[in-house]
Design a protein around this motif. Structure first.
Motif, PDB file in Angstrom:
ATOM      1  N   MET A  75       0.844  -1.201   0.000  1.00 27.15           N
ATOM      2  CA  MET A  75       0.000   0.000   0.000  1.00 27.15           C
ATOM      3  C   MET A  75       0.880   1.252   0.000  1.00 27.15           C
ATOM      4  N   GLU A  76       1.881   1.251   0.868  1.00 25.71           N
ATOM      5  CA  GLU A  76       2.809   2.384   0.890  1.00 25.71           C
ATOM      6  C   GLU A  76       3.839   2.187  -0.208  1.00 25.71           C
ATOM      7  N   SER A  77       3.636   2.855  -1.309  1.00 17.91           N
ATOM      8  CA  SER A  77       4.608   2.722  -2.382  1.00 17.91           C
ATOM      9  C   SER A  77       4.822   4.116  -2.945  1.00 17.91           C
ATOM     10  N   GLY A  78       5.597   4.196  -3.957  1.00 17.25           N
ATOM     11  CA  GLY A  78       5.800   5.490  -4.589  1.00 17.25           C
ATOM     12  C   GLY A  78       4.509   5.997  -5.218  1.00 17.25           C
ATOM     13  N   GLN A  79       3.564   5.091  -5.380  1.00 15.64           N
ATOM     14  CA  GLN A  79       2.361   5.444  -6.133  1.00 15.64           C
ATOM     15  C   GLN A  79       1.173   5.802  -5.263  1.00 15.64           C
ATOM     16  N   HIS A  80       1.214   5.375  -4.023  1.00 13.36           N
ATOM     17  CA  HIS A  80       0.037   5.573  -3.189  1.00 13.36           C
ATOM     18  C   HIS A  80       0.450   5.918  -1.771  1.00 13.36           C
ATOM     19  N   MET A  81      -0.070   6.994  -1.242  1.00 14.88           N
ATOM     20  CA  MET A  81       0.256   7.365   0.119  1.00 14.88           C
ATOM     21  C   MET A  81      -1.017   7.600   0.897  1.00 14.88           C
ATOM     22  N   LEU A  82      -1.090   6.985   2.060  1.00 12.14           N
ATOM     23  CA  LEU A  82      -2.263   7.176   2.908  1.00 12.14           C
ATOM     24  C   LEU A  82      -1.786   7.563   4.295  1.00 12.14           C
ATOM     25  N   ARG A  83      -2.291   8.678   4.781  1.00  9.66           N
ATOM     26  CA  ARG A  83      -1.942   9.118   6.125  1.00  9.66           C
ATOM     27  C   ARG A  83      -3.239   9.415   6.852  1.00  9.66           C
ATOM     28  N   THR A  84      -3.379   8.855   8.021  1.00  7.85           N
ATOM     29  CA  THR A  84      -4.629   9.085   8.747  1.00  7.85           C
ATOM     30  C   THR A  84      -4.364   9.445  10.189  1.00  7.85           C
ATOM     31  N   GLY A  85      -5.407   9.905  10.863  1.00  2.04           N
ATOM     32  CA  GLY A  85      -5.311  10.183  12.287  1.00  2.04           C
ATOM     33  C   GLY A  85      -5.210   8.882  13.056  1.00  2.04           C
ATOM     34  N   ARG A  86      -5.045   8.994  14.351  1.00  3.50           N
ATOM     35  CA  ARG A  86      -4.922   7.791  15.185  1.00  3.50           C
ATOM     36  C   ARG A  86      -6.163   6.925  15.071  1.00  3.50           C
ATOM     37  N   ARG A  87      -5.923   5.643  14.954  1.00  8.19           N
ATOM     38  CA  ARG A  87      -7.052   4.710  14.890  1.00  8.19           C
ATOM     39  C   ARG A  87      -6.825   3.543  15.826  1.00  8.19           C
ATOM     40  N   GLY A  88      -6.292   3.835  16.971  1.00  4.67           N
ATOM     41  CA  GLY A  88      -6.083   2.757  17.931  1.00  4.67           C
ATOM     42  C   GLY A  88      -4.669   2.209  17.862  1.00  4.67           C
ATOM     43  N   THR A  89      -4.294   1.502  18.914  1.00  2.79           N
ATOM     44  CA  THR A  89      -2.928   1.027  19.076  1.00  2.79           C
ATOM     45  C   THR A  89      -2.510   0.064  17.970  1.00  2.79           C
ATOM     46  N   LEU A  90      -3.414  -0.819  17.620  1.00  2.71           N
ATOM     47  CA  LEU A  90      -3.080  -1.824  16.618  1.00  2.71           C
ATOM     48  C   LEU A  90      -2.707  -1.151  15.302  1.00  2.71           C
ATOM     49  N   PHE A  91      -3.463  -0.134  14.965  1.00  4.03           N
ATOM     50  CA  PHE A  91      -3.209   0.611  13.739  1.00  4.03           C
ATOM     51  C   PHE A  91      -1.847   1.293  13.796  1.00  4.03           C
ATOM     52  N   GLU A  92      -1.510   1.846  14.954  1.00  2.00           N
ATOM     53  CA  GLU A  92      -0.207   2.507  15.105  1.00  2.00           C
ATOM     54  C   GLU A  92       0.931   1.507  14.888  1.00  2.00           C
ATOM     55  N   PHE A  93       0.738   0.298  15.393  1.00  4.20           N
ATOM     56  CA  PHE A  93       1.767  -0.727  15.199  1.00  4.20           C
ATOM     57  C   PHE A  93       1.878  -1.128  13.735  1.00  4.20           C
ATOM     58  N   SER A  94       0.730  -1.205  13.049  1.00  4.96           N
ATOM     59  CA  SER A  94       0.803  -1.606  11.644  1.00  4.96           C
ATOM     60  C   SER A  94       1.483  -0.514  10.816  1.00  4.96           C
ATOM     61  N   MET A  95       1.272   0.757  11.209  1.00  9.90           N
ATOM     62  CA  MET A  95       1.933   1.851  10.492  1.00  9.90           C
ATOM     63  C   MET A  95       3.437   1.829  10.749  1.00  9.90           C
ATOM     64  N   ALA A  96       3.814   1.503  11.979  1.00  5.87           N
ATOM     65  CA  ALA A  96       5.238   1.405  12.318  1.00  5.87           C
ATOM     66  C   ALA A  96       5.882   0.276  11.521  1.00  5.87           C
ATOM     67  N   LEU A  97       5.127  -0.805  11.380  1.00  3.74           N
ATOM     68  CA  LEU A  97       5.629  -1.949  10.620  1.00  3.74           C
ATOM     69  C   LEU A  97       5.793  -1.561   9.147  1.00  3.74           C
ATOM     70  N   ARG A  98       4.837  -0.773   8.662  1.00  2.32           N
ATOM     71  CA  ARG A  98       4.924  -0.341   7.270  1.00  2.32           C
ATOM     72  C   ARG A  98       6.169   0.522   7.043  1.00  2.32           C
ATOM     73  N   ASP A  99       6.472   1.346   8.037  1.00  2.44           N
ATOM     74  CA  ASP A  99       7.685   2.171   7.967  1.00  2.44           C
ATOM     75  C   ASP A  99       8.920   1.278   7.833  1.00  2.44           C
ATOM     76  N   LEU A 100       8.931   0.216   8.632  1.00  2.00           N
ATOM     77  CA  LEU A 100      10.052  -0.723   8.609  1.00  2.00           C
ATOM     78  C   LEU A 100      10.161  -1.406   7.248  1.00  2.00           C
ATOM     79  N   VAL A 101       9.014  -1.864   6.719  1.00  6.28           N
ATOM     80  CA  VAL A 101       9.018  -2.571   5.438  1.00  6.28           C
ATOM     81  C   VAL A 101       9.465  -1.639   4.311  1.00  6.28           C
ATOM     82  N   THR A 102       8.962  -0.402   4.351  1.00  8.01           N
ATOM     83  CA  THR A 102       9.357   0.564   3.318  1.00  8.01           C
ATOM     84  C   THR A 102      10.857   0.830   3.365  1.00  8.01           C
TER      85      THR A 102
END
Lengths: 249, 277
Positions: free
Chosen positions: B1-28
């Motif tokens: 989902m996070e690629s050069g072609q698509h960017m999604l940024r959202t407000g806080r959506r709970g702890t689980l979501f924050e962890f998945s975003m952190a993981l996405r940062d790592l993968v990117t």
């Protein structure tokens, strides 16, 4: 190019302002030892709402001009669109490759040579080594710096530095172009060249978001306009109604 | 989902979501590992630009220290130079990696503030930049290690595999400590000074220059020192000795717990880090 779009829904961005004091551990430790009452008044980070409940929908072909006073949130919005700031509320969705020309000096190392800086800046902008090498000649030619490219950038005049930075920054293939002020650098000849290159880039990019104080410039490049006032956005209007928005100031 | 072609940024959506975003940062950051490498390489090149020997200056200064301390302490402690010199050489070089990665970790985000505030580059990229930079430096200092291995004939007795294992475990641990220091230093400007003092203290409390023979095996003074385990798992096998298996276990546990802690802290503070700067 598939569906290039920017979709901003109910975006609110707050900046916590950490005072110089708040950055030191002492205050936070003091809060623990002294107890909550005293601490609460001295360490609570103030928050500034930079953008509030902003909605924006742009599709391919949209060239949006942002107007507003200093501190009205134009740059913040551009940075949020570039993905640097996380929304506190709402969401930002951008489809397409983003190029943010917010700061020409980003990633520039004055002690490195021109060529090294082209490589470094290209990498930061998301180009692969191969893409950069492919574009190297074109960038070098456009910068017009010739043999100076092998010299450290600190030996360049301000104008030469700007030329190189501009040449690299605008070498990217982008669908969404974010610009803080129309970049005008160099001497008259170069400005003409730069102008043409930027127009070219804007034409190739699906979407342009340009923040500027220059009404003439906005009329020339944009087909839509939005006014920011203390972090609150007006409706997106047709550029022909720019005067209305300016008059509302 | 996070690629050069698509960017999604959202407000806080709970702890689980924050962890998945952190993981996405790592993968990117993994997908863009070339960038981390370029930045690290550029750091090394630009720090020593115009210098003929470049990072080898540090190697020379380390080599001098190894020579001096190796000869002097061997005399003072009454140990043979052949035994003590390789010991100190490896101690200094590998402790240099630890101190460098952790101390420079404090600057990771502060140094990258302009890039972080106007691009969507993953934050992990800058952590890898610091770690890789220190590994590049280590590659230069490896000359000293090679020197003592050849000169004192250690290649006949050394056991490379456990040493490499120790080095890998050490790097994994250093990375999380470096990252924790990076986040903490962005928020609190006292942290770099604090970290520096701790590392200075640690170099004397860890058997870098001295041998732990005075302590019984698994004495708490050594067992509780994480740097001891990092050092001993790399150094002992290279000296032809066997490192205590417990040290490897401790390092592995530390890596898991440390990363769990650091990743959680990152997941929670990720949105704020750019505002700290």
């Amino acid at each position: 190019m598939t569906d290039v779009s920017i979709k901003v829904t109910d975006l609110t961005l707050r900046f916590p302002v950490y005072g110089v004091d708040a950055k030191s551990l002492k205050k936070n430790l003091a809060r623990v030892t002294v107890g909550g009452r005293l601490g609460a008044s001295t360490t609570g980070a103030t928050e500034v709402t930079a953008l509030s409940h902003l909605n924006l929908n742009l599709r391919a072909g949209d060239r949006l001009g942002l107007i507003g006073h200093n501190g009205s949130g134009k740059t913040t919005l551009l940075r949020a669109l570039s993905g640097a700031y996380e929304p506190d509320e709402g969401q930002i969705e951008v489809r397409g490759r983003i190029a943010a020309l917010l700061d020409l000096s980003l990633g520039i190392d004055p002690s490195a040579t021109g060529v090294d800086n082209i490589r470094l800046r290209g990498r930061i902008a998301g180009m692969s080594s191969k893409e950069i090498e492919d574009k190297m000649d074109e960038i070098a030619e456009f910068s017009g710096l010739g043999p100076f490219l092998a010299m450290p950038m600190k030996t360049y005049s301000a104008g030469m530095q700007a030329r190189l930075a501009f040449a690299v920054a605008t070498a990217v293939e982008a669908d969404v172009l974010l610009m803080d002020e129309w970049i005008s650098v160099g001497d008259a000849d170069f400005q003409k060249l730069a102008h043409r290159r930027l127009l070219n880039l804007v034409e190739r990019a699906g979407i342009l978001v340009l923040s500027s104080h220059d009404a003439g410039l906005l009329r020339l490049y944009c087909n839509k306009v939005m006014r920011l006032e203390g972090g609150v956005a007006s409706e997106v209007k047709d550029i022909r109604r720019l005067d209305e928005l300016l008059a509302a100031a | 989902m996070e690629s050069g072609q698509h960017m999604l940024r959202t407000g806080r959506r709970g702890t689980l979501f924050e962890f998945s975003m952190a993981l996405r940062d790592l993968v990117t950051s993994y997908h863009r590992r070339g960038l981390a490498w370029s930045l690290a390489w550029h750091d090394v090149v630009s720090r020593y630009r115009g210098s003929i020997l470049g990072p080898f200056w540090i190697t020379i200064s380390m080599g001098l220290m190894v020579l001096g301390i190796g000869l002097l302490y061997a005399k003072l402690f009454g140990i043979s130079v052949a035994e003590f010199m390789p010991y100190v050489a490896m101690g200094i070089v590998f402790f240099g990696l630890m101190a460098g990665t952790i101390n420079e970790g404090c600057d990771t985000f502060v140094q990258a503030s302009s890039m972080l505030s106007q691009t969507s580059l993953p934050m992990f990229t800058f952590i890898w930049r610091t770690v890789l930079r220190n590994l590049i430096n280590l590659a230069h200092h490896a000359v000293i290690i090679l020197g003592v291995i050849i000169f004192f004939g250690l290649w006949r007795v050394m056991d490379v595999l456990p040493a490499v294992g120790g080095l890998l475990l050490t790097i994994v641990n250093l990375a999380w400590i470096s990252m924790l220091a990076a986040i903490a230093s962005a928020r609190f400007r006292d942290i770099p000074q604090f970290v520096m003092s701790v590392m200075q203290f640690a170099i004397f409390m860890t058997p870098v220059f001295w041998k732990p023979d005075a302590f019984p095996d698994r004495h708490a003074f050594l067992t509780l020192n994480p740097f001891y385990h990092m050092l001993t798992t790399i150094r002992a096998p290279l000296l032809g000795q066997e490192a205590d298996g417990l040290s490897y276990v401790i390092l592995a546990i530390m890596a898991v717990l440390g990363w769990a802690l650091t990743f959680s802290v990152f997941a929670i503070t990720r949105r704020r880090i750019v505002h700290f700067l």
